[in-house]
Design a protein around this motif. Structure first.
Motif, PDB file in Angstrom:
ATOM      1  N   ALA A  51       0.724  -1.107  -0.128  1.00 27.98           N
ATOM      2  CA  ALA A  51       0.175   0.021   0.107  1.00 27.98           C
ATOM      3  C   ALA A  51       0.898   1.195  -0.021  1.00 27.98           C
ATOM      4  N   LEU A  54       2.129   1.753  -3.819  1.00 25.44           N
ATOM      5  CA  LEU A  54       1.189   2.048  -4.534  1.00 25.44           C
ATOM      6  C   LEU A  54       0.746   3.588  -4.224  1.00 25.44           C
ATOM      7  N   GLY A  55       0.892   3.948  -2.930  1.00 17.92           N
ATOM      8  CA  GLY A  55       0.535   5.253  -2.450  1.00 17.92           C
ATOM      9  C   GLY A  55       1.219   6.302  -2.985  1.00 17.92           C
ATOM     10  N   LEU A  58       0.508   6.806  -6.725  1.00 15.47           N
ATOM     11  CA  LEU A  58      -0.826   7.372  -6.986  1.00 15.47           C
ATOM     12  C   LEU A  58      -0.943   8.854  -6.472  1.00 15.47           C
ATOM     13  N   GLY A 141      -4.343  10.082  -3.030  1.00 14.53           N
ATOM     14  CA  GLY A 141      -3.757   8.838  -3.744  1.00 14.53           C
ATOM     15  C   GLY A 141      -3.395   7.739  -2.554  1.00 14.53           C
ATOM     16  N   PRO A 142      -2.731   8.019  -1.428  1.00 15.75           N
ATOM     17  CA  PRO A 142      -2.219   7.269  -0.537  1.00 15.75           C
ATOM     18  C   PRO A 142      -3.610   6.328   0.070  1.00 15.75           C
ATOM     19  N   CYS A 144      -6.413   5.982  -1.358  1.00 14.01           N
ATOM     20  CA  CYS A 144      -6.986   5.168  -2.292  1.00 14.01           C
ATOM     21  C   CYS A 144      -6.008   3.754  -2.313  1.00 14.01           C
ATOM     22  N   ALA A 145      -4.676   3.777  -2.261  1.00 11.56           N
ATOM     23  CA  ALA A 145      -3.960   2.669  -2.151  1.00 11.56           C
ATOM     24  C   ALA A 145      -4.113   1.812  -1.060  1.00 11.56           C
ATOM     25  N   VAL A 149      -5.370  -2.275  -1.626  1.00  9.01           N
ATOM     26  CA  VAL A 149      -4.678  -3.201  -0.901  1.00  9.01           C
ATOM     27  C   VAL A 149      -5.435  -4.173  -0.008  1.00  9.01           C
TER      28      VAL A 149
END
Length: 559
Positions: A51, A54-55, A58, A141-142, A144-145, A149
């Motif tokens: 996460a 990915l964050g 994003l 974004g974070p 959302c990640a 996950v």
């Protein structure tokens, strides 16, 4: 697989354990606790790492280099070390679940329940936060990640929970009940916030003065997103996952605590506050209008949402065991009793304030209105829930009723002890030279003590009456002659007479099912039900043939 299909399998009796099975069993328990605890930690570490990476991708305001080097290193370590270890340990655990003992272990059920509820809370909260911020034009974004996950973690474990051959045999319905409880709390709280914003905006139009600053539409839509998300989580676990049909004690407790007790608190609290505001508008306008109306939106929203939940949960308890329905009634009675008793205490407090100095009695009217509101809302609900003059005799011997009365005694004793200590402290303080008057010092604890004494006195008399009824029933049962134990399950009646009186008599005397085989020819008159029943004296057997024609014969049949 739906909740109806996920029924715990009946397992055959375990073979006798060998003499050295104790240490081995203890070792297996410790091994499972260590393995599943380590697996839960590794899953959390790996999910945090993925996460985080990915964050960073994003997030529009984050670069992968420079100041984020430490974060990237941490996320890479969590992902590249924790991820493979979690996968390897999961593979080992999944292979062992082919063994019935492993699948039926408590650790496997606890692990799935814990990971499912944690991942559900994390991913649903993050997802709803992202959606609510999008309404205001912001992108997170974070978060959302994190949602993506942890949603994958939840789906992964949810599929494991639904697997026919690997799902836990113990605590099988706990994840569904926990998920439904979380969704209910989240959805109800957010729905109250949404309605409160809407009611507040309506009051702004009526009064012409803003009670809160800012645009209410954005706030209402954001709260509505959370309310719909909570409702979706609840509906999924309640209907799809099988919490609605779960018959476990944990499911019954959750239904009573959240659906009845919590909803009753919200409903009565909202109604009481609404009545208090209306009474103040009618007879007490010492404060500005906006100050008087400020609690009204939340109070109305709590009453509406709490009432809707209470109605639905009360209907749900009717399909559950009798103990659950009785617990729901007692929970409603207890909450309303607390409201009515607090109202009595506040009324006594305000009445004593009239005897104090004028300066101390400035807020007497507002205090009196608060006590009246609590009493007028709590007393009728308690009367209809408790039904002091309409309860059946069987309910007086129930365990729930006895526990309820004992709990009232215990709470009353604690409250009385605390108030007595406070009153004694105030008395000694006054004797030692305090500046305030004696009545002003003791009026609040004295009002609470009086209300507690009334509640304790009434419920003590109910408890004594119940005990007297139970003792009288026990004495009557001892003095009554013992009933004949026939142990007959089925009676086959062969007769040509009017069979209805004979069937009723046999059913009342034996409690067995009666099958009638009519004879051909003319009806036989003069067959008395008492004679047929008397012919069964001394007869035992699960199936009995009774021939009642011109004479009565009784033949026990083989099973």
């Amino acid at each position: 697989m739906t909740g109806e299909q996920r029924v715990e399998e009946l397992r055959p009796a375990a073979p006798p354990r060998p003499l050295n099975a104790g240490p081995r069993s203890a070792g297996q328990i410790v091994r499972r606790l260590v393995v599943y605890s380590l697996l839960a930690v590794l899953v959390g570490v790996a999910a945090t790492g993925v996460a985080g990476l990915l964050g960073l991708l994003l997030d529009r305001d984050t670069l992968l280099a420079g100041d984020n080097t430490s974060s990237v290193a941490q996320y890479l370590a969590f992902t590249l070390i924790g991820g493979p270890l979690a996968a390897l340990l999961w593979w080992s655990v999944w292979r062992r679940l082919a063994e019935p003992a492993e699948r039926g272990s408590l650790a496997w059920g606890l692990y799935l329940s814990a990971v499912l509820i944690v991942s559900l809370i994390v991913f649903s909260s993050a997802l709803l936060e992202v959606m609510s911020e999008l309404i205001d034009g912001d992108w997170n974004g974070p978060r959302c990640a994190i949602a993506a996950v942890w949603a994958a973690v939840w789906v992964w474990h949810d599929q494991s929970w639904r697997n026919r051959s690997k799902s836990p045999s113990r605590l099988a319905t706990v994840p569904a009940v926990l998920g439904a409880s979380f969704g209910l709390i989240l959805g109800a709280g957010s729905a109250i916030a949404t309605l409160a914003i809407v009611f507040d905006a309506a009051l702004v139009r009526l009064v012409g003065t803003a009670l809160v600053e800012g645009a209410w539409v954005i706030g209402a839509l954001q709260s509505l997103i959370w309310a719909l998300g909570g409702a979706a989580v609840w509906a999924w676990h309640w209907y799809r996952a099988g919490a609605r049909t779960s018959s476990t004690a944990f499911a019954q407790v959750a239904l009573v605590v959240l659906g009845i007790l919590g909803a009753t608190v919200a409903t009565l609290g909202g109604l009481g506050m609404t009545l208090f505001v209306l009474l103040r508008l009618a007879v007490d306008r010492t404060d500005p209008l906006t100050s008087i109306l400020a609690p009204l939106p939340v109070a109305l929203a709590s009453a509406v949402i709490g009432g809707a939940i209470w109605i639905y949960a009360r209907a749900a308890t009717r399909t559950r065991p009798a103990a659950t329905a009785e617990a729901a009634v007692l929970a409603t009675s207890g909450v309303s009793l607390a409201g009515a008793a607090s109202g009595i205490g506040v009324i006594i407090n305000s009445a004593l304030a009239l005897l104090a100095t004028p300066l101390a009695g400035d807020d007497t009217r507002t205090l009196l209105l608060g006590g009246l509101s609590a009493l007028l809302v709590g007393a009728p609900v308690w009367w209809f829930a408790w039904r002091p003059y309409g309860r059946a005799d069987a309910s007086r011997q129930s365990t729930g009723r006895r526990v309820y009365l004992i709990a009232i005694f215990g709470i009353s004793a604690v409250v009385a002890l605390i108030t007595l200590l406070v009153i004694g402290f105030r008395l000694f303080e006054f004797v030692l030279g305090g500046s305030e008057g004696l009545i002003e010092r003791v009026r609040a604890p004295l009002g609470l003590l009086t209300a507690t004494a009334l509640v304790a006195g009434y419920h003590f008399s109910v408890w004594r009456s119940d005990r007297a009824d139970v003792d009288a029933d026990a004495d009557a049962a001892q003095q009554a002659p013992p009933e004949r134990q026939r142990h007959i399950s089925e009676v086959i009646l062969v007769t040509g007479a009017n069979s209805a009186p004979l069937v009723r008599a046999l059913e009342q005397a034996t409690g067995a099912s009666v099958t009638v085989w009519p004879t051909q020819g003319t009806a036989v008159a003069g067959v008395e039900p008492a004679a047929v029943v008397g012919a069964l004296d001394g007869v035992t057997g699960s199936r009995v043939l009774v021939v009642a024609t011109d004479h009565i014969d009784v033949v026990p049949l083989a099973d």
